[in-house]
Design an enzyme around this catalytic site. Structure first.
Site, short mmCIF file in Angstrom:
data_model
loop_
_atom_site.label_atom_id
_atom_site.label_comp_id
_atom_site.label_asym_id
_atom_site.label_seq_id
_atom_site.Cartn_x
_atom_site.Cartn_y
_atom_site.Cartn_z
N GLU A 200 0.80 -1.23 0.00
CA GLU A 200 0.00 0.00 0.00
C GLU A 200 0.83 1.28 0.00
O GLU A 200 1.01 1.94 1.04
CB GLU A 200 -0.97 0.00 1.19
CG GLU A 200 -1.92 -1.17 1.17
CD GLU A 200 -3.08 -1.00 2.14
OE1 GLU A 200 -3.04 -0.09 2.97
OE2 GLU A 200 -4.03 -1.78 2.05
N GLU A 389 -5.75 -8.50 0.56
CA GLU A 389 -6.48 -8.14 1.78
C GLU A 389 -7.91 -7.81 1.39
O GLU A 389 -8.15 -7.15 0.38
CB GLU A 389 -5.90 -6.88 2.47
CG GLU A 389 -4.57 -7.08 3.14
CD GLU A 389 -4.03 -5.82 3.80
OE1 GLU A 389 -4.83 -4.92 4.16
OE2 GLU A 389 -2.80 -5.73 3.96
C1 GBH Z 1 -4.78 -1.86 5.18
O1 GBH Z 1 -4.78 -0.48 5.30
C2 GBH Z 1 -3.47 -2.30 5.73
O2 GBH Z 1 -2.68 -3.00 4.80
C3 GBH Z 1 -3.58 -3.07 7.01
O3 GBH Z 1 -2.36 -3.03 7.66
C4 GBH Z 1 -4.72 -2.51 7.83
O4 GBH Z 1 -4.80 -3.07 9.10
C5 GBH Z 1 -5.98 -2.81 7.08
O5 GBH Z 1 -5.94 -2.34 5.76
C6 GBH Z 1 -7.23 -2.23 7.73
O6 GBH Z 1 -7.14 -0.86 7.82
O7 GBH Z 1 -9.61 7.54 8.63
O8 GBH Z 1 -10.61 8.43 6.64
O9 GBH Z 1 -8.45 9.21 7.36
C7 GBH Z 1 -5.88 0.21 4.86
C8 GBH Z 1 -5.46 1.63 4.57
C9 GBH Z 1 -5.17 3.63 5.79
C10 GBH Z 1 -7.26 3.10 4.84
C11 GBH Z 1 -5.83 4.64 6.68
C12 GBH Z 1 -7.93 4.11 5.71
C13 GBH Z 1 -7.63 6.11 7.00
C14 GBH Z 1 -8.67 6.88 6.31
N1 GBH Z 1 -6.09 2.57 5.46
N2 GBH Z 1 -7.02 5.16 6.08
S1 GBH Z 1 -9.39 8.11 7.31
#
Ligand code: GBH
Length: 483
Positions: A200, A389
């Site tokens: 990612e 994922e």
């Molecule tokens: C993935 O990230 C990761 O690979 C994994 O480690 C993680 O545990 C899993 O998915 C579940 O999250 O709150 O609106 O500002 C997902 C990427 C990064 C998406 C943080 C949401 C926050 C958006 N995420 N992001 S916000």
């Protein structure tokens, strides 16, 4: 059924069924034809697994020579994570991995996606390797294989060694990553046949260096952020080359990317075409150059003087052909064709009533699992795909009977898997699916406040309790079908 048209057959069957209801005795053939909907079977050998990542599950942050990563520093900085939660203990997977592998085996999983903590293997990021660090992964991989579970290994899931000067702002970090990835591939590829370079891009670049929500928590300007992004995709490209140069022949190399996914609001030619445009442009800093070896012109024009500085050879490395593409899919956007818009499409706004899971960003979009595969396949003709994922957070609670009734997670997963089945049925080369996640774990800035596991973890006792979704997944795997 040879003499009957489908429609005639349906009419006959319906009439028979009506009679049968009246007499309460359904003739055998009708039972077979209309009483049992066809099972949505996956191709034989389809790989079902679960995914995790080092810092989110391992704990044992000071053991066997591991040194801090940027996530240790960040999570120990006041105000950066929910309630100041850290990954110091997490799921204590470092010590409990054998138990967790038995759970995986009980579910019938034939694949497990894990990541290697760079600062266990090279505590200072570069220089002297730490044999005890690598030994943990040797033990883990041997235990998986002894239980008939194929390890799928991610080289980098955000836990950058703290000792690396200037993190991803430095071009040297891309090279350091390649050296580390080559070393790991050399030592593990006798037993690991699939490696992912990075996980990612947007999370360890934009979220970390632009928004500041993730480690190291910086808020840089556009030009610097574009350079960080470039170093990230360069690390991937150099990593692919280093893995190929050091691994046993036959080792497959790919990526785990959370590409932005675009779904047509209506399935017509023009809207589908719009989602293809959106897929290329909406992933312009990351997946598009990885697949095309070139930044899209629209991106370079838009960024102008802030565009990344690219050195000779960079784009060739970045575009290194991949054996497979891994996609992390949680949500997606609806798109419509729009001739009046400069790019020819528009992303639909979400009404406030749009449903989401416990994490507000997981806007529910089951068709994402079809379009996430179809569009990159149609555009870039990748050889193989994995869903690396897919999963969601729920407000899980243990009930009086000691069970977790995570019906919303089951609903979410079943509908996504159904859409992945559609992609498989249409012949798209989707080889496997890794559910995120096996266990509730350290959910980055959200700490332990968001649960993504199909096994509930009591973080005080480390007791694991399979949720209803685990039961559901076991049945999916057993029947190799949507259930
Ligand atoms: C993935 O990230 C990761 O690979 C994994 O480690 C993680 O545990 C899993 O998915 C579940 O999250 O709150 O609106 O500002 C997902 C990427 C990064 C998406 C943080 C949401 C926050 C958006 N995420 N992001 S916000």
């Amino acid at each position: 059924m040879t003499k009957l048209t489908r429609r005639r057959f349906a009419q006959t069957a319906a009439a028979t069924a009506a009679t049968a209801f009246a007499t309460a005795s359904l003739p055998k053939f009708a039972l077979a034809q209309i009483g049992k909907p066809a099972e949505l079977k996956f191709p034989p050998g389809f790989l079902w697994g679960c995914a995790t990542a080092s810092y989110q599950v391992e704990g044992a942050v000071n053991e066997d020579g591991r040194k801090p990563s940027i996530w240790d520093t960040f999570s120990h900085t006041a105000g950066k994570t929910h309630d100041g939660n850290t990954g110091d203990v997490a799921d204590d997977f470092y010590h409990l991995y054998k138990e967790d592998i038995q759970t995986l085996k009980g579910l019938g999983c034939k694949g497990f996606r894990l990541s290697v903590a760079w600062s266990r293997v090279f505590p200072d990021g570069t220089g002297q390797p730490n044999p005890k660090g690598l030994d943990f992964y040797n033990r883990l991989i041997d235990e998986l294989r002894a239980n008939g579970i194929e390890p799928y290994v991610t080289m980098f899931h955000w836990d950058l060694p703290q000792a690396i000067p200037n993190g991803w702002q430095s071009r040297d970090t891309s090279k350091a990553f390649a050296d580390y990835a080559g070393y790991v591939a050399k030592h593990l590829s006798d037993r690991v046949h699939h490696f992912f370079t990075t996980n990612e891009f947007v999370c360890f670049t934009d979220l970390s260096y632009k928004i500041g929500q993730f480690a190291p928590g910086l808020k840089l300007g556009d030009a610097e952020v574009n350079q960080v992004r470039h170093h990230a995709i360069l690390a991937h490209g150099l990593g692919v080359q280093a893995i190929r140069a050091n691994a046993k022949s036959g080792t497959k190399v790919g990526i785990a990317e959370n590409a932005n996914v675009y779904m047509p609001i209506i399935e017509t030619k023009e809207h589908i075409e719009a989602t293809r445009k959106a897929t290329r442009i909406g992933n312009a800093p990351f997946l598009t150059p990885v697949m095309e070896g070139k930044y899209p012109d629209e991106y370079l024009q838009r960024e102008g003087a802030n565009a990344p500085k690219v050195e000779p050879g960079d784009m060739k490395a970045i575009g290194s052909p991949l054996d497979f593409v891994g996609l992390n899919v949680y949500t997606a956007d609806y798109v419509r064709a729009d001739a009046s818009s400069p790019l020819g499409y528009e992303i639909e706004k979400r009404p406030t009533s749009y449903p989401h899971m416990a994490s507000p960003w997981i806007n529910i979009a089951p068709e994402s699992l079809y379009w996430a595969i179809r569009n990159p396949s149609d555009i870039w003709k990748a050889k193989e795909f994995y869903i690396t994922e897919n999963g969601c957070s729920s407000d899980d609670v243990i009930n009086a009977a000691g069970q977790v009734e995570d019906t919303d997670r089951v609903m979410y997963l079943r509908n996504h898997v159904t859409q992945m089945h559609r992609a498989a049925t249409e012949g798209y080369p989707i080889k496997g699916y890794f559910l995120w996640s096996l266990l509730d774990n350290f959910e980055w800035a959200d700490g332990y406040s968001k649960r993504f596991g199909i096994c509930y973890v009591d973080f005080k006792t480390q007791k694991r309790t399979p949720k209803q979704s685990a039961e559901w997944y076991r049945e999916v795997i057993k029947r190799n079908a949507v259930v």
